[in-house]
Write a protein that holds these residues in place. Structure first.
Motif, PDB file in Angstrom:
ATOM      1  N   ASP A  63       0.868  -1.026   0.114  1.00  0.00           N
ATOM      2  CA  ASP A  63       0.031   0.005   0.071  1.00  0.00           C
ATOM      3  C   ASP A  63       0.881   1.239  -0.100  1.00  0.00           C
ATOM      4  N   ILE A  64       1.962   1.035   0.351  1.00  0.00           N
ATOM      5  CA  ILE A  64       2.975   2.329   0.706  1.00  0.00           C
ATOM      6  C   ILE A  64       4.221   1.700   0.516  1.00  0.00           C
ATOM      7  N   VAL A  65       5.328   2.511   0.198  1.00  0.00           N
ATOM      8  CA  VAL A  65       6.708   2.320   0.282  1.00  0.00           C
ATOM      9  C   VAL A  65       7.350   3.222   1.175  1.00  0.00           C
ATOM     10  N   ILE A  66       8.311   2.707   1.870  1.00  0.00           N
ATOM     11  CA  ILE A  66       9.009   3.727   2.955  1.00  0.00           C
ATOM     12  C   ILE A  66      10.731   3.200   2.843  1.00  0.00           C
ATOM     13  N   GLY A  67      11.427   4.369   3.046  1.00  0.00           N
ATOM     14  CA  GLY A  67      12.840   4.049   3.101  1.00  0.00           C
ATOM     15  C   GLY A  67      13.430   5.051   4.074  1.00  0.00           C
ATOM     16  N   PRO A  68      14.704   4.533   4.335  1.00  0.00           N
ATOM     17  CA  PRO A  68      15.633   5.488   5.469  1.00  0.00           C
ATOM     18  C   PRO A  68      16.216   6.516   4.592  1.00  0.00           C
ATOM     19  N   ALA A  69      16.083   7.727   5.369  1.00  0.00           N
ATOM     20  CA  ALA A  69      16.900   8.803   4.605  1.00  0.00           C
ATOM     21  C   ALA A  69      18.389   8.668   5.279  1.00  0.00           C
ATOM     22  N   LEU A  70      19.246   8.710   4.252  1.00  0.00           N
ATOM     23  CA  LEU A  70      19.076   9.471   2.990  1.00  0.00           C
ATOM     24  C   LEU A  70      19.177   8.625   1.742  1.00  0.00           C
ATOM     25  N   GLY A  71      19.705   7.414   1.921  1.00  0.00           N
ATOM     26  CA  GLY A  71      19.761   6.404   0.813  1.00  0.00           C
ATOM     27  C   GLY A  71      18.581   5.860   0.561  1.00  0.00           C
ATOM     28  N   GLY A  72      17.696   5.724   1.129  1.00  0.00           N
ATOM     29  CA  GLY A  72      16.226   5.240   0.674  1.00  0.00           C
ATOM     30  C   GLY A  72      15.269   6.247   0.229  1.00  0.00           C
ATOM     31  N   VAL A  73      15.457   7.448   0.055  1.00  0.00           N
ATOM     32  CA  VAL A  73      14.585   8.520  -0.264  1.00  0.00           C
ATOM     33  C   VAL A  73      14.173   8.215  -1.711  1.00  0.00           C
ATOM     34  N   ILE A  74      15.038   8.504  -2.525  1.00  0.00           N
ATOM     35  CA  ILE A  74      14.904   8.260  -4.103  1.00  0.00           C
ATOM     36  C   ILE A  74      14.369   6.803  -4.450  1.00  0.00           C
ATOM     37  N   VAL A  75      14.924   5.892  -3.724  1.00  0.00           N
ATOM     38  CA  VAL A  75      14.580   4.238  -4.048  1.00  0.00           C
ATOM     39  C   VAL A  75      13.158   4.368  -3.622  1.00  0.00           C
ATOM     40  N   ALA A  76      12.751   4.861  -2.341  1.00  0.00           N
ATOM     41  CA  ALA A  76      11.437   4.722  -2.277  1.00  0.00           C
ATOM     42  C   ALA A  76      10.514   5.587  -3.211  1.00  0.00           C
ATOM     43  N   TYR A  77      10.690   6.745  -3.525  1.00  0.00           N
ATOM     44  CA  TYR A  77      10.077   7.496  -4.393  1.00  0.00           C
ATOM     45  C   TYR A  77       9.901   6.716  -5.738  1.00  0.00           C
ATOM     46  N   ILE A 105       1.476   6.260   8.505  1.00  0.00           N
ATOM     47  CA  ILE A 105       1.294   4.820   8.174  1.00  0.00           C
ATOM     48  C   ILE A 105       0.182   4.491   9.180  1.00  0.00           C
ATOM     49  N   GLU A 106      -0.946   3.854   8.514  1.00  0.00           N
ATOM     50  CA  GLU A 106      -1.803   3.359   9.090  1.00  0.00           C
ATOM     51  C   GLU A 106      -1.928   1.922   9.457  1.00  0.00           C
ATOM     52  N   PRO A 107      -2.602   1.772  10.540  1.00  0.00           N
ATOM     53  CA  PRO A 107      -2.716   0.218  11.004  1.00  0.00           C
ATOM     54  C   PRO A 107      -3.190  -0.837   9.879  1.00  0.00           C
ATOM     55  N   GLY A 108      -2.696  -1.661   9.610  1.00  0.00           N
ATOM     56  CA  GLY A 108      -2.952  -2.871   8.610  1.00  0.00           C
ATOM     57  C   GLY A 108      -2.634  -2.508   7.235  1.00  0.00           C
ATOM     58  N   GLN A 109      -1.881  -1.433   7.004  1.00  0.00           N
ATOM     59  CA  GLN A 109      -1.235  -1.135   5.823  1.00  0.00           C
ATOM     60  C   GLN A 109      -0.242  -2.094   5.439  1.00  0.00           C
ATOM     61  N   ARG A 110      -0.037  -2.463   4.185  1.00  0.00           N
ATOM     62  CA  ARG A 110       0.906  -3.399   3.758  1.00  0.00           C
ATOM     63  C   ARG A 110       2.174  -2.342   3.511  1.00  0.00           C
ATOM     64  N   VAL A 111       3.321  -2.804   4.010  1.00  0.00           N
ATOM     65  CA  VAL A 111       4.575  -1.590   3.650  1.00  0.00           C
ATOM     66  C   VAL A 111       5.515  -2.307   3.298  1.00  0.00           C
ATOM     67  N   LEU A 112       6.299  -1.807   1.975  1.00  0.00           N
ATOM     68  CA  LEU A 112       7.500  -2.302   1.530  1.00  0.00           C
ATOM     69  C   LEU A 112       8.420  -1.280   1.778  1.00  0.00           C
ATOM     70  N   PHE A 134       3.260   1.131  14.232  1.00  0.00           N
ATOM     71  CA  PHE A 134       1.892   1.815  13.891  1.00  0.00           C
ATOM     72  C   PHE A 134       0.966   0.800  13.409  1.00  0.00           C
ATOM     73  N   GLY A 135       1.201  -0.534  13.615  1.00  0.00           N
ATOM     74  CA  GLY A 135       0.255  -1.659  13.612  1.00  0.00           C
ATOM     75  C   GLY A 135       0.002  -2.089  12.211  1.00  0.00           C
ATOM     76  N   ALA A 136       1.141  -1.616  11.358  1.00  0.00           N
ATOM     77  CA  ALA A 136       1.127  -2.106   9.885  1.00  0.00           C
ATOM     78  C   ALA A 136       2.014  -3.238   9.623  1.00  0.00           C
ATOM     79  N   HIS A 137       1.958  -3.909   8.353  1.00  0.00           N
ATOM     80  CA  HIS A 137       2.351  -5.261   8.127  1.00  0.00           C
ATOM     81  C   HIS A 137       3.594  -4.924   6.913  1.00  0.00           C
ATOM     82  N   VAL A 138       4.879  -5.067   7.279  1.00  0.00           N
ATOM     83  CA  VAL A 138       5.965  -5.133   6.423  1.00  0.00           C
ATOM     84  C   VAL A 138       6.262  -6.220   5.694  1.00  0.00           C
ATOM     85  N   ILE A 139       5.915  -6.138   4.214  1.00  0.00           N
ATOM     86  CA  ILE A 139       5.978  -7.147   3.265  1.00  0.00           C
ATOM     87  C   ILE A 139       7.327  -7.789   3.026  1.00  0.00           C
ATOM     88  N   GLY A 140       8.184  -6.751   3.191  1.00  0.00           N
ATOM     89  CA  GLY A 140       9.787  -7.166   2.929  1.00  0.00           C
ATOM     90  C   GLY A 140      10.587  -5.928   2.847  1.00  0.00           C
TER      91      GLY A 140
END
Length: 190
Positions: A63-77, A105-112, A134-140
């Motif tokens: 449902d959403i993609v997240i990355g750690p700053a700084l190296g993950g910002v462009i990759v997440a986008y 991040i909402e509870p139950g969201q599927r997060v990459l 946050f109650g979300a599920h990390v898919i990988g």
């Protein structure tokens, strides 16, 4: 679809391989550094590598993609753009990984979770822990490069386009320090 040999050639073509004496964000030292920022500054190359990561995880329906700053910002986008979902990033506040800039991040969201390079997996795991809080599920976790030598400590399955075996040294045992070679710290963690 890119294979690992093509990804390695792309990194080499932009000078993303550096040799010397490096201190990584993990605190470990090494003689080779992969600076993915040199690849990610090229929009056409970023698009190509991030498309492969997105396609790998498409079946998991994030449902959403997240990355750690700084190296993950462009990759997440860019991965999020390919998946047609929002892309956000974490930042450090007083040394703690957190969401800022009104990101949620909402509870139950599927997060990459994505980033450029995995060395120990610490940054990825910090993001996983935050997301799960946050109650979300990390898919990988997806990355361009895995340079952990199989030692990354990540609690969910992860996928990297390129696995590179490199020397990692504990600072107290670093042969480069013993030789008195200058230490360069190119990473983002202070």
């Amino acid at each position: 679809m890119l294979d690992s040999t093509q990804v390695l050639e792309m990194l080499k073509s932009v000078g993303a391989f550096k040799e010397g004496h490096f201190k990584f964000s993990s605190g470990l030292h090494g003689d080779t550094y992969v600076q993915c920022a040199l690849l990610l500054k090229e929009p056409d190359l970023s698009e190509k590598v991030c498309r492969v990561i997105a396609e790998h995880f498409r079946k998991d329906k994030p449902d959403i993609v997240i990355g750690p700053a700084l190296g993950g910002v462009i990759v997440a986008y860019e991965v999020a753009r390919h998946l047609g979902v929002p892309g956000i990033f974490t930042e450090r506040e007083n040394g703690v990984t957190t969401l800022r800039r009104m990101f949620t991040i909402e509870p139950g969201q599927r997060v990459l979770v994505v980033e450029d390079v995995i060395t120990t997996g610490k940054s990825s795991q910090e993001v996983i822990d935050l997301v799960e809080g946050f109650g979300a599920h990390v898919i990988g976790v997806g990355s361009i490069v895995d340079r952990s030598n199989g030692l990354a400590k990540i609690s969910v399955p992860y996928y990297s386009l390129l696995e590179i075996k490199m020397n990692n040294y504990d600072p107290e045992e670093c042969p480069l320090c013993k030789k008195g070679l200058p230490l360069y710290k190119p990473g983002s963690r202070k």
